[in-house]
Design a protein around this motif. Sequence first.
Motif, PDB file in Angstrom:
ATOM      1  N   GLU A 187       0.825  -1.206   0.000  1.00  0.00           N
ATOM      2  CA  GLU A 187       0.000   0.000   0.000  1.00  0.00           C
ATOM      3  C   GLU A 187       0.864   1.263   0.000  1.00  0.00           C
ATOM      4  N   ILE A 188       1.985   1.214   0.727  1.00  0.00           N
ATOM      5  CA  ILE A 188       2.904   2.358   0.729  1.00  0.00           C
ATOM      6  C   ILE A 188       3.523   2.558  -0.647  1.00  0.00           C
ATOM      7  N   LYS A 204       2.276   1.769  -3.509  1.00  0.00           N
ATOM      8  CA  LYS A 204       1.279   2.251  -4.465  1.00  0.00           C
ATOM      9  C   LYS A 204       1.151   3.774  -4.452  1.00  0.00           C
ATOM     10  N   GLU A 205       1.565   4.406  -3.380  1.00  0.00           N
ATOM     11  CA  GLU A 205       1.481   5.863  -3.280  1.00  0.00           C
ATOM     12  C   GLU A 205       2.579   6.552  -4.082  1.00  0.00           C
ATOM     13  N   THR A 206       3.596   5.793  -4.487  1.00  0.00           N
ATOM     14  CA  THR A 206       4.690   6.362  -5.284  1.00  0.00           C
ATOM     15  C   THR A 206       4.471   6.005  -6.745  1.00  0.00           C
ATOM     16  N   ALA A 207       4.343   7.008  -7.588  1.00  0.00           N
ATOM     17  CA  ALA A 207       3.988   6.782  -8.994  1.00  0.00           C
ATOM     18  C   ALA A 207       5.021   5.936  -9.725  1.00  0.00           C
ATOM     19  N   GLU A 208       6.325   6.146  -9.413  1.00  0.00           N
ATOM     20  CA  GLU A 208       7.372   5.449 -10.154  1.00  0.00           C
ATOM     21  C   GLU A 208       7.310   3.911  -9.974  1.00  0.00           C
ATOM     22  N   VAL A 209       6.883   3.471  -8.826  1.00  0.00           N
ATOM     23  CA  VAL A 209       6.890   2.012  -8.559  1.00  0.00           C
ATOM     24  C   VAL A 209       5.473   1.435  -8.485  1.00  0.00           C
ATOM     25  N   ARG A 210       4.482   2.253  -8.926  1.00  0.00           N
ATOM     26  CA  ARG A 210       3.101   1.768  -8.841  1.00  0.00           C
ATOM     27  C   ARG A 210       2.866   0.485  -9.659  1.00  0.00           C
ATOM     28  N   LEU A 221       5.024  -1.844 -10.322  1.00  0.00           N
ATOM     29  CA  LEU A 221       5.670  -2.917  -9.561  1.00  0.00           C
ATOM     30  C   LEU A 221       4.833  -3.292  -8.340  1.00  0.00           C
ATOM     31  N   ALA A 222       4.247  -2.309  -7.685  1.00  0.00           N
ATOM     32  CA  ALA A 222       3.407  -2.560  -6.513  1.00  0.00           C
ATOM     33  C   ALA A 222       2.184  -3.399  -6.881  1.00  0.00           C
ATOM     34  N   ALA A 223       1.634  -3.141  -8.084  1.00  0.00           N
ATOM     35  CA  ALA A 223       0.468  -3.908  -8.534  1.00  0.00           C
ATOM     36  C   ALA A 223       0.810  -5.388  -8.695  1.00  0.00           C
ATOM     37  N   LYS A 234      -0.441  -8.855  -6.459  1.00  0.00           N
ATOM     38  CA  LYS A 234      -0.938 -10.148  -6.948  1.00  0.00           C
ATOM     39  C   LYS A 234      -0.275 -11.305  -6.210  1.00  0.00           C
ATOM     40  N   ASP A 235       1.042 -11.203  -6.014  1.00  0.00           N
ATOM     41  CA  ASP A 235       1.748 -12.264  -5.300  1.00  0.00           C
ATOM     42  C   ASP A 235       1.304 -12.330  -3.839  1.00  0.00           C
ATOM     43  N   VAL A 236       1.061 -11.187  -3.242  1.00  0.00           N
ATOM     44  CA  VAL A 236       0.577 -11.169  -1.859  1.00  0.00           C
ATOM     45  C   VAL A 236      -0.799 -11.834  -1.773  1.00  0.00           C
ATOM     46  N   ASP A 237      -1.664 -11.523  -2.746  1.00  0.00           N
ATOM     47  CA  ASP A 237      -2.985 -12.157  -2.764  1.00  0.00           C
ATOM     48  C   ASP A 237      -2.869 -13.677  -2.913  1.00  0.00           C
ATOM     49  N   ARG A 238      -1.885 -14.056  -3.724  1.00  0.00           N
ATOM     50  CA  ARG A 238      -1.670 -15.495  -3.910  1.00  0.00           C
ATOM     51  C   ARG A 238      -1.235 -16.157  -2.594  1.00  0.00           C
ATOM     52  N   LEU A 239      -0.336 -15.509  -1.873  1.00  0.00           N
ATOM     53  CA  LEU A 239       0.103 -16.032  -0.582  1.00  0.00           C
ATOM     54  C   LEU A 239      -1.054 -16.064   0.416  1.00  0.00           C
TER      55      LEU A 239
END
Length: 380
Positions: free
Chosen positions: A197-198, A200-206, A208-210, A214-219
């Motif tokens: 969530e942190i 996702k607040e940074t545009a440059e790595v958004r 990558l955060a997405a 997905k991997d977190v949801d999988r876990l």
Amino acid sequence: MFKQIIGWKFSLIAVAAAIIITTIWFVNNLSEKIRQEETKKVATWVEANQELLQSPSDANINLAVQIVTTNTTIPLILTDEQGRIKDHANLDSAQILRDPGYLARQLEDFRRQHPPFIMAVDSHSNNYIYYGDSLILRQVRYYPYIQLLVVALFIALTLFALSSTNRAVQNQVWVGMAKETAHQLGTPLSSMEAWVEILKETAEVRPLAAELAKDVDRLKLITDRFSKIGSVPNLEERNVVEQVASVMAYIKKRAPQKVNFSLQTAEQEVTAMISPTLFDWVLENLLKNALDAMEGKGDIQVLIENHSAHLIIDVSDTGKGIPKRLQEKVFHPGFSTKKRGWGLGLSLARRIIQDYHKGRLTVKSSEMNKGTTFRIWLRK
């Protein structure tokens, strides 16, 4: 270790067979000796009766009477030449009074057991002595078989109890391990969700955060699956065709391009009561095993058959196949032909289908270097 277990089982079976064979041989030998002794006793009894009929000597009569009266165990029936029953000894008198045909049946039985002794009444007529096995001989002959049967039943019940206890202990281990795994994964997952969530607040790595999300949801899904092991599952009515198609799509994205997936079904909506999370886990295990068996290329086909009271899901591959001697062992905990893994996937899959869905998971067919088909049978 496996060979040692097989060796011990074979040794125990061999010892048990030797004990049974020795017991039966000894009993048959002993009963034959008793039978011969009883035949001699009847012959002596016949001779004593002959003396009573023919000898005028008081000494001979006394000896004959003594011999005749000592027979209290061997059943006898005396008949004339026409087969009419004249006398009997050592038979159930109460049964004779209740059943008029009892003596006739006993006579037929004695005729089948032993040839009769002939006793001359006078120069023109004879009597026939028929005899049967004594109660002691019948007990000696049949009691060991009853004893062996009782021992076999006792051993079978003991093995069943041990097997049930062992299965219960295994279930406790499974449940404990699964719930502890879910618990251990829970803490780092919570932290990972916060970090995602942190990010996702940074545009440059958004972007990558997405992907990380997905991997977190999988876990989280994996954790949810482990947490459900040992609990009463919440079965829901679901469209199995959609459920299977969703899992196949997930596996297909992660499979080599040379592997072809196909889903065959005559109907687009086939419903059944399932636990979606656990059912998906079973399908993933079967599809991953199929991928491992094909080593990067081949065909995976899932066939869904809808019947009135149940449905069948066949998962087929064109991999290396499973030897016939191993087709049942692949479901045993810890059994694996791979260098990696614990050998728990198929064992868990069968437990999920059998214990939670009251269905069946089996190897329908397998041929070396041609492929394997696993079958899931579910009640509707």
